[in-house]
Design a protein around this motif. Structure first.
Motif, PDB file in Angstrom:
ATOM      1  N   GLY A 177      44.010  56.415 -25.152  1.00  0.00           N
ATOM      2  CA  GLY A 177      44.474  55.150 -24.596  1.00  0.00           C
ATOM      3  C   GLY A 177      44.510  55.232 -23.083  1.00  0.00           C
ATOM      4  N   THR A 178      44.167  54.121 -22.415  1.00  0.00           N
ATOM      5  CA  THR A 178      44.157  54.111 -20.949  1.00  0.00           C
ATOM      6  C   THR A 178      45.046  52.988 -20.422  1.00  0.00           C
ATOM      7  OG1 THR A 178      42.218  52.676 -20.848  1.00  0.00           O
ATOM      8  CG2 THR A 178      41.818  55.049 -20.821  1.00  0.00           C
ATOM      9  N   PHE A 179      45.816  53.304 -19.366  1.00  0.00           N
ATOM     10  CA  PHE A 179      46.521  52.298 -18.579  1.00  0.00           C
ATOM     11  C   PHE A 179      45.774  52.216 -17.251  1.00  0.00           C
ATOM     12  CE2 PHE A 179      50.071  53.675 -21.301  1.00  0.00           C
ATOM     13  CZ  PHE A 179      50.557  52.452 -21.715  1.00  0.00           C
ATOM     14  N   ASN A 180      45.866  51.122 -16.567  1.00  0.00           N
ATOM     15  CA  ASN A 180      45.178  50.901 -15.292  1.00  0.00           C
ATOM     16  C   ASN A 180      43.669  50.945 -15.510  1.00  0.00           C
ATOM     17  OD1 ASN A 180      47.548  53.183 -14.506  1.00  0.00           O
ATOM     18  ND2 ASN A 180      47.782  51.177 -13.584  1.00  0.00           N
ATOM     19  N   VAL A 224      50.965  60.255 -29.869  1.00  0.00           N
ATOM     20  CA  VAL A 224      50.415  60.807 -28.636  1.00  0.00           C
ATOM     21  C   VAL A 224      50.785  62.281 -28.505  1.00  0.00           C
ATOM     22  CG1 VAL A 224      50.536  60.721 -26.102  1.00  0.00           C
ATOM     23  CG2 VAL A 224      50.302  58.613 -27.423  1.00  0.00           C
ATOM     24  N   ARG A 225      49.786  63.104 -28.208  1.00  0.00           N
ATOM     25  CA  ARG A 225      49.978  64.550 -28.043  1.00  0.00           C
ATOM     26  C   ARG A 225      49.863  64.985 -26.602  1.00  0.00           C
ATOM     27  NH1 ARG A 225      46.296  64.021 -32.614  1.00  0.00           N
ATOM     28  NH2 ARG A 225      47.484  64.343 -34.510  1.00  0.00           N
ATOM     29  N   ALA A 226      49.243  64.136 -25.729  1.00  0.00           N
ATOM     30  CA  ALA A 226      49.052  64.517 -24.334  1.00  0.00           C
ATOM     31  C   ALA A 226      49.013  63.268 -23.463  1.00  0.00           C
ATOM     32  CB  ALA A 226      47.753  65.291 -24.173  1.00  0.00           C
ATOM     33  N   ILE A 227      49.530  63.418 -22.231  1.00  0.00           N
ATOM     34  CA  ILE A 227      49.491  62.356 -21.236  1.00  0.00           C
ATOM     35  C   ILE A 227      48.934  62.975 -19.956  1.00  0.00           C
ATOM     36  CG2 ILE A 227      50.840  60.724 -19.859  1.00  0.00           C
ATOM     37  CD1 ILE A 227      52.892  60.721 -22.177  1.00  0.00           C
ATOM     38  N   ALA A 228      47.954  62.316 -19.350  1.00  0.00           N
ATOM     39  CA  ALA A 228      47.340  62.863 -18.138  1.00  0.00           C
ATOM     40  C   ALA A 228      47.270  61.791 -17.064  1.00  0.00           C
ATOM     41  CB  ALA A 228      45.953  63.394 -18.431  1.00  0.00           C
ATOM     42  N   ARG A 229      47.583  62.192 -15.828  1.00  0.00           N
ATOM     43  CA  ARG A 229      47.466  61.291 -14.684  1.00  0.00           C
ATOM     44  C   ARG A 229      46.074  61.458 -14.085  1.00  0.00           C
ATOM     45  NH1 ARG A 229      48.044  61.015  -9.265  1.00  0.00           N
ATOM     46  NH2 ARG A 229      48.953  59.103  -8.451  1.00  0.00           N
ATOM     47  N   CYS A 230      45.408  60.349 -13.783  1.00  0.00           N
ATOM     48  CA  CYS A 230      44.047  60.376 -13.245  1.00  0.00           C
ATOM     49  C   CYS A 230      44.020  59.761 -11.859  1.00  0.00           C
ATOM     50  CB  CYS A 230      43.121  59.555 -14.151  1.00  0.00           C
ATOM     51  SG  CYS A 230      43.118  60.085 -15.848  1.00  0.00           S
ATOM     52  N   GLY A 231      42.986  60.049 -11.141  1.00  0.00           N
ATOM     53  CA  GLY A 231      42.788  59.449  -9.824  1.00  0.00           C
ATOM     54  C   GLY A 231      42.530  60.523  -8.795  1.00  0.00           C
TER      55      GLY A 231
END
Length: 133
Positions: A71-74, A123-130
């Motif tokens: 899943g993606t936010f932004n 959800v098993r993982a959350i990652a910040r991108c950018g």
């Protein structure tokens, strides 16, 4: 037909062979090839060409089993999302009807202020991108 040692070395390089793979006359003078030698050189050249064609666009192998749902936010860059092979991963925009019907395994976000209500139990993982992460 005349084949020089330089021609043989060129074929060796194109075929990915080292200089020790074939015995080549050490002199720079030309020598006359037999039909057998010509066939061998033509085969080396054909093999090198087939490798060049085969490596141009490798196909993604088919994956067995279910895909991982991300899943993606932004707005996550399509270039970054290409890192996830489509035969193994499916990316979905969060907080949409489509993502509500899927089991989300991981979440990617940029600047979204995440709350516990945004994160499904699956959800098993959350990652910040950018940039700069």
């Amino acid at each position: 037909s005349t084949v020089t040692p330089f021609m043989v070395r060129g074929l060796q390089r194109r075929a990915g062979l080292g200089f020790g793979s074939l015995r080549v006359a050490q002199s720079t003078r030309a020598f006359t090839s037999t039909a057998e030698e010509i066939k061998m050189l033509e085969k080396l050249l054909a093999d090198a060409r087939s490798r060049d064609v085969g490596s141009a666009a490798p196909a993604e192998p088919a994956s067995k089993g279910p895909k991982f749902n991300i899943g993606t936010f932004n707005a996550i860059s399509p270039e970054g999302l290409k890192k996830f092979p489509s035969n193994k991963y499916q990316t979905l925009a969060m907080q949409t009807e489509e993502s509500e019907n899927e089991e989300i395994h991981a979440v990617l976000l940029r600047s979204h202020k995440l709350s516990s209500a945004d994160v499904p139990d699956t959800v098993r993982a959350i990652a910040r991108c950018g940039s700069g992460t």
